[in-house]
Motif scaffolding. Structure first.
Motif, PDB file in Angstrom:
ATOM      1  N   MET A   1      32.995 -13.579 -37.594  1.00 26.63           N
ATOM      2  CA  MET A   1      32.628 -12.674 -36.517  1.00 26.63           C
ATOM      3  C   MET A   1      33.879 -12.247 -35.763  1.00 26.63           C
ATOM      4  SD  MET A   1      29.277 -13.473 -34.396  1.00 26.63           S
ATOM      5  CE  MET A   1      27.888 -12.554 -34.897  1.00 26.63           C
ATOM      6  N   PRO A   2      33.965 -10.962 -35.427  1.00 28.97           N
ATOM      7  CA  PRO A   2      35.124 -10.498 -34.653  1.00 28.97           C
ATOM      8  C   PRO A   2      35.041 -10.963 -33.198  1.00 28.97           C
ATOM      9  CG  PRO A   2      33.646  -8.663 -35.143  1.00 28.97           C
ATOM     10  CD  PRO A   2      33.106  -9.873 -35.849  1.00 28.97           C
ATOM     11  N   THR A   3      36.193 -11.062 -32.581  1.00 31.12           N
ATOM     12  CA  THR A   3      36.286 -11.490 -31.190  1.00 31.12           C
ATOM     13  C   THR A   3      36.888 -10.374 -30.355  1.00 31.12           C
ATOM     14  OG1 THR A   3      36.638 -13.766 -31.922  1.00 31.12           O
ATOM     15  CG2 THR A   3      37.220 -13.254 -29.656  1.00 31.12           C
ATOM     16  N   CYS A   4      36.256 -10.068 -29.239  1.00 27.12           N
ATOM     17  CA  CYS A   4      36.772  -9.067 -28.309  1.00 27.12           C
ATOM     18  C   CYS A   4      38.025  -9.627 -27.642  1.00 27.12           C
ATOM     19  CB  CYS A   4      35.721  -8.723 -27.269  1.00 27.12           C
ATOM     20  SG  CYS A   4      36.280  -7.576 -25.999  1.00 27.12           S
ATOM     21  N   LYS A   5      39.103  -8.854 -27.628  1.00 30.56           N
ATOM     22  CA  LYS A   5      40.352  -9.337 -27.037  1.00 30.56           C
ATOM     23  C   LYS A   5      40.365  -9.231 -25.521  1.00 30.56           C
ATOM     24  CE  LYS A   5      43.040  -8.599 -31.113  1.00 30.56           C
ATOM     25  NZ  LYS A   5      44.268  -8.181 -31.728  1.00 30.56           N
ATOM     26  N   VAL A   6      39.424  -8.480 -24.953  1.00 29.35           N
ATOM     27  CA  VAL A   6      39.364  -8.324 -23.503  1.00 29.35           C
ATOM     28  C   VAL A   6      38.591  -9.483 -22.868  1.00 29.35           C
ATOM     29  CG1 VAL A   6      38.626  -6.816 -21.619  1.00 29.35           C
ATOM     30  CG2 VAL A   6      39.552  -5.828 -23.712  1.00 29.35           C
ATOM     31  N   ASN A   9      34.851 -12.849 -26.231  1.00 29.79           N
ATOM     32  CA  ASN A   9      33.546 -13.266 -26.742  1.00 29.79           C
ATOM     33  C   ASN A   9      33.401 -12.805 -28.183  1.00 29.79           C
ATOM     34  OD1 ASN A   9      32.714 -14.371 -24.292  1.00 29.79           O
ATOM     35  ND2 ASN A   9      31.861 -12.431 -23.585  1.00 29.79           N
ATOM     36  N   GLU A  10      32.638 -13.550 -28.974  1.00 27.41           N
ATOM     37  CA  GLU A  10      32.352 -13.123 -30.330  1.00 27.41           C
ATOM     38  C   GLU A  10      31.265 -12.053 -30.280  1.00 27.41           C
ATOM     39  OE1 GLU A  10      31.399 -16.322 -32.919  1.00 27.41           O
ATOM     40  OE2 GLU A  10      33.427 -17.148 -32.847  1.00 27.41           O
ATOM     41  N   VAL A  11      31.486 -10.956 -31.009  1.00 26.67           N
ATOM     42  CA  VAL A  11      30.547  -9.838 -31.011  1.00 26.67           C
ATOM     43  C   VAL A  11      30.237  -9.435 -32.453  1.00 26.67           C
ATOM     44  CG1 VAL A  11      31.252  -8.948 -28.765  1.00 26.67           C
ATOM     45  CG2 VAL A  11      32.460  -8.204 -30.793  1.00 26.67           C
ATOM     46  N   VAL A  17      38.668   2.226 -28.569  1.00 22.52           N
ATOM     47  CA  VAL A  17      38.692   3.069 -27.376  1.00 22.52           C
ATOM     48  C   VAL A  17      40.143   3.318 -26.985  1.00 22.52           C
ATOM     49  CG1 VAL A  17      38.001   3.224 -24.955  1.00 22.52           C
ATOM     50  CG2 VAL A  17      36.522   2.080 -26.587  1.00 22.52           C
ATOM     51  N   LYS A  18      40.456   4.550 -26.579  1.00 21.21           N
ATOM     52  CA  LYS A  18      41.812   4.844 -26.106  1.00 21.21           C
ATOM     53  C   LYS A  18      41.904   4.517 -24.622  1.00 21.21           C
ATOM     54  CE  LYS A  18      43.991   7.933 -29.189  1.00 21.21           C
ATOM     55  NZ  LYS A  18      44.982   8.959 -29.304  1.00 21.21           N
ATOM     56  N   VAL A  19      42.841   3.642 -24.292  1.00 20.98           N
ATOM     57  CA  VAL A  19      43.077   3.233 -22.917  1.00 20.98           C
ATOM     58  C   VAL A  19      44.549   3.455 -22.632  1.00 20.98           C
ATOM     59  CG1 VAL A  19      43.001   1.324 -21.270  1.00 20.98           C
ATOM     60  CG2 VAL A  19      41.248   1.510 -23.031  1.00 20.98           C
ATOM     61  N   ALA A  20      44.841   4.308 -21.677  1.00 17.02           N
ATOM     62  CA  ALA A  20      46.222   4.629 -21.301  1.00 17.02           C
ATOM     63  C   ALA A  20      47.033   5.097 -22.506  1.00 17.02           C
ATOM     64  CB  ALA A  20      46.888   3.426 -20.625  1.00 17.02           C
ATOM     65  N   GLY A  21      46.401   5.900 -23.354  1.00 17.63           N
ATOM     66  CA  GLY A  21      47.103   6.469 -24.498  1.00 17.63           C
ATOM     67  C   GLY A  21      47.194   5.578 -25.716  1.00 17.63           C
ATOM     68  N   LYS A  22      46.669   4.367 -25.646  1.00 16.79           N
ATOM     69  CA  LYS A  22      46.714   3.444 -26.779  1.00 16.79           C
ATOM     70  C   LYS A  22      45.297   3.097 -27.213  1.00 16.79           C
ATOM     71  CE  LYS A  22      51.011   1.186 -25.487  1.00 16.79           C
ATOM     72  NZ  LYS A  22      51.653  -0.094 -25.200  1.00 16.79           N
ATOM     73  N   SER A  23      45.087   3.009 -28.510  1.00 15.42           N
ATOM     74  CA  SER A  23      43.777   2.604 -29.030  1.00 15.42           C
ATOM     75  C   SER A  23      43.656   1.086 -28.968  1.00 15.42           C
ATOM     76  CB  SER A  23      43.605   3.066 -30.471  1.00 15.42           C
ATOM     77  OG  SER A  23      43.503   4.454 -30.528  1.00 15.42           O
ATOM     78  N   MET A  26      37.594  -3.288 -28.675  1.00 18.39           N
ATOM     79  CA  MET A  26      36.898  -4.170 -27.743  1.00 18.39           C
ATOM     80  C   MET A  26      35.401  -4.057 -27.963  1.00 18.39           C
ATOM     81  SD  MET A  26      37.646  -2.000 -24.253  1.00 18.39           S
ATOM     82  CE  MET A  26      39.377  -1.828 -24.536  1.00 18.39           C
ATOM     83  N   CYS A  27      34.653  -4.938 -27.344  1.00 16.98           N
ATOM     84  CA  CYS A  27      33.195  -4.899 -27.482  1.00 16.98           C
ATOM     85  C   CYS A  27      32.636  -3.703 -26.705  1.00 16.98           C
ATOM     86  CB  CYS A  27      32.571  -6.206 -26.994  1.00 16.98           C
ATOM     87  SG  CYS A  27      32.747  -6.520 -25.234  1.00 16.98           S
ATOM     88  N   GLU A  28      31.375  -3.399 -26.941  1.00 21.49           N
ATOM     89  CA  GLU A  28      30.748  -2.223 -26.328  1.00 21.49           C
ATOM     90  C   GLU A  28      30.724  -2.325 -24.803  1.00 21.49           C
ATOM     91  OE1 GLU A  28      29.491   1.491 -26.413  1.00 21.49           O
ATOM     92  OE2 GLU A  28      29.801   0.387 -28.271  1.00 21.49           O
ATOM     93  N   ASP A  29      30.467  -3.516 -24.248  1.00 28.29           N
ATOM     94  CA  ASP A  29      30.438  -3.693 -22.795  1.00 28.29           C
ATOM     95  C   ASP A  29      31.808  -3.419 -22.173  1.00 28.29           C
ATOM     96  OD1 ASP A  29      27.758  -4.357 -22.841  1.00 28.29           O
ATOM     97  OD2 ASP A  29      28.149  -6.517 -22.945  1.00 28.29           O
ATOM     98  N   CYS A  30      32.852  -3.960 -22.777  1.00 29.56           N
ATOM     99  CA  CYS A  30      34.205  -3.735 -22.268  1.00 29.56           C
ATOM    100  C   CYS A  30      34.607  -2.272 -22.432  1.00 29.56           C
ATOM    101  CB  CYS A  30      35.203  -4.645 -22.977  1.00 29.56           C
ATOM    102  SG  CYS A  30      34.970  -6.399 -22.593  1.00 29.56           S
ATOM    103  N   ALA A  31      34.163  -1.636 -23.522  1.00 27.31           N
ATOM    104  CA  ALA A  31      34.466  -0.225 -23.753  1.00 27.31           C
ATOM    105  C   ALA A  31      33.825   0.640 -22.674  1.00 27.31           C
ATOM    106  CB  ALA A  31      33.990   0.201 -25.129  1.00 27.31           C
ATOM    107  N   ASP A  32      32.576   0.344 -22.316  1.00 31.04           N
ATOM    108  CA  ASP A  32      31.905   1.097 -21.245  1.00 31.04           C
ATOM    109  C   ASP A  32      32.646   0.922 -19.927  1.00 31.04           C
ATOM    110  OD1 ASP A  32      29.949   2.026 -22.954  1.00 31.04           O
ATOM    111  OD2 ASP A  32      28.500   0.455 -22.423  1.00 31.04           O
TER     112      ASP A  32
END
Length: 58
Positions: A1-6, A9-11, A17-23, A26-32
């Protein structure tokens, strides 16, 4: 299972998602959350520019 780096948690799947110009992956909750923070930052920057009379482009 992949792990969200933010939130570390295992998701089921990660979203890119692009954040400050970098892809970032992350999990869907962190992306939102990241999208909402970007929208708020853009809106606040716009307000400050209008307050200072800035008429250029970003």
């Amino acid at each position: 299972m992949p792990t969200c780096k933010v939130c570390e948690n295992e998701v089921d799947q990660l979203v890119s998602v692009k954040v400050a110009g970098k892809s970032k992956k992350m999990c869907e909750d962190c992306a939102d959350r990241a999208r909402e923070e970007a929208e708020v930052a853009e809106a606040s920057e716009s307000v400050v520019q209008n307050m200072m009379g800035f008429k250029g482009r970003r």
